[in-house]
Write a protein that holds these residues in place. Structure first.
Motif, PDB file in Angstrom:
ATOM      1  N   THR A   2      24.936  45.779 -20.127  1.00  0.00           N
ATOM      2  CA  THR A   2      23.913  44.833 -19.091  1.00  0.00           C
ATOM      3  C   THR A   2      22.689  45.692 -18.776  1.00  0.00           C
ATOM      4  O   THR A   2      22.793  46.794 -18.354  1.00  0.00           O
ATOM      5  N   LEU A  67      21.525  35.192 -19.162  1.00  0.00           N
ATOM      6  CA  LEU A  67      20.168  35.191 -19.797  1.00  0.00           C
ATOM      7  C   LEU A  67      19.555  36.171 -19.368  1.00  0.00           C
ATOM      8  O   LEU A  67      18.661  37.196 -20.213  1.00  0.00           O
ATOM      9  N   ARG A  70      20.649  39.770 -19.818  1.00  0.00           N
ATOM     10  CA  ARG A  70      21.122  39.884 -21.312  1.00  0.00           C
ATOM     11  C   ARG A  70      22.512  40.532 -21.327  1.00  0.00           C
ATOM     12  O   ARG A  70      22.809  41.394 -21.622  1.00  0.00           O
ATOM     13  N   PRO A  72      25.814  41.323 -22.197  1.00  0.00           N
ATOM     14  CA  PRO A  72      26.431  41.505 -23.549  1.00  0.00           C
ATOM     15  C   PRO A  72      27.633  40.938 -23.719  1.00  0.00           C
ATOM     16  O   PRO A  72      28.011  40.681 -25.119  1.00  0.00           O
ATOM     17  N   GLU A  81      28.873  35.253 -26.047  1.00  0.00           N
ATOM     18  CA  GLU A  81      27.826  36.265 -25.819  1.00  0.00           C
ATOM     19  C   GLU A  81      26.981  35.635 -27.334  1.00  0.00           C
ATOM     20  O   GLU A  81      26.066  35.804 -27.212  1.00  0.00           O
ATOM     21  N   GLU A  82      27.661  35.318 -28.224  1.00  0.00           N
ATOM     22  CA  GLU A  82      26.997  34.810 -29.372  1.00  0.00           C
ATOM     23  C   GLU A  82      26.188  33.682 -29.084  1.00  0.00           C
ATOM     24  O   GLU A  82      25.117  33.605 -29.634  1.00  0.00           O
ATOM     25  N   GLU A  83      26.762  32.623 -28.613  1.00  0.00           N
ATOM     26  CA  GLU A  83      26.004  31.445 -28.147  1.00  0.00           C
ATOM     27  C   GLU A  83      24.785  31.819 -27.493  1.00  0.00           C
ATOM     28  O   GLU A  83      23.970  31.280 -27.466  1.00  0.00           O
ATOM     29  N   ARG A  84      24.760  32.896 -26.319  1.00  0.00           N
ATOM     30  CA  ARG A  84      23.692  33.173 -25.431  1.00  0.00           C
ATOM     31  C   ARG A  84      22.480  33.680 -26.154  1.00  0.00           C
ATOM     32  O   ARG A  84      21.657  33.387 -26.181  1.00  0.00           O
ATOM     33  N   ARG A  85      23.051  34.676 -27.331  1.00  0.00           N
ATOM     34  CA  ARG A  85      22.110  35.247 -27.949  1.00  0.00           C
ATOM     35  C   ARG A  85      21.382  34.447 -28.921  1.00  0.00           C
ATOM     36  O   ARG A  85      20.277  34.409 -29.039  1.00  0.00           O
ATOM     37  N   ALA A  86      22.141  33.352 -29.515  1.00  0.00           N
ATOM     38  CA  ALA A  86      21.241  32.256 -30.156  1.00  0.00           C
ATOM     39  C   ALA A  86      20.228  31.413 -29.509  1.00  0.00           C
ATOM     40  O   ALA A  86      19.516  31.025 -29.731  1.00  0.00           O
ATOM     41  N   ALA A  88      18.844  32.511 -26.737  1.00  0.00           N
ATOM     42  CA  ALA A  88      17.961  33.194 -26.228  1.00  0.00           C
ATOM     43  C   ALA A  88      16.736  33.330 -27.520  1.00  0.00           C
ATOM     44  O   ALA A  88      15.661  33.319 -27.530  1.00  0.00           O
ATOM     45  N   ARG A  89      17.422  33.421 -28.767  1.00  0.00           N
ATOM     46  CA  ARG A  89      16.432  33.286 -29.923  1.00  0.00           C
ATOM     47  C   ARG A  89      15.766  32.135 -30.001  1.00  0.00           C
ATOM     48  O   ARG A  89      14.511  32.158 -30.226  1.00  0.00           O
TER      49      ARG A  89
END
Length: 100
Positions: A2, A67, A70, A72, A81-86, A88-89
């Motif tokens: 984090t 978010l 970040r 992880p 975590e994958e859904e949050r990264r997407a 954020a992108r």
């Protein structure tokens, strides 16, 4: 790890939302996958975590926290975590296209 530089600080009011979280007394095992967990086992664990998040009164605050910092790992605010990264992108892309 984090990004602790993005944490809101030690002021009590920044963390008050956690007292009302539906997951507060459930322990982390439901929300964080063990090393190497894949496939159906991981999907089932994520689904169970998301069911808890689905009825949580502080889901939006939890997701916002994850978010901003970040986070992880784990399910936070109903997203993996994958859904949050997407997400954020997509936010970065949307911000770039609107000039923000």
């Amino acid at each position: 790890m984090t990004d602790v530089s993005r944490l809101p600080g030690s002021a009590h009011h920044h963390w008050q939302w956690q007292l009302r979280a539906a997951c507060r007394d459930l322990g982390p095992g439901r929300f964080y996958h063990p090393a190497g967990e894949r496939g159906e086992d991981r999907e089932e664990r994520d689904a169970a975590a998301k069911r808890v998040c689905g009825g949580c009164p502080v889901r939006a605050a939890c997701l916002d926290h994850a978010l901003r910092t970040r986070e992880p790992y784990g399910v936070w605010g109903g997203l993996t975590e994958e859904e949050r990264r997407a997400l954020a992108r997509r936010r970065v892309t949307a911000g770039a296209s609107t000039g923000r």
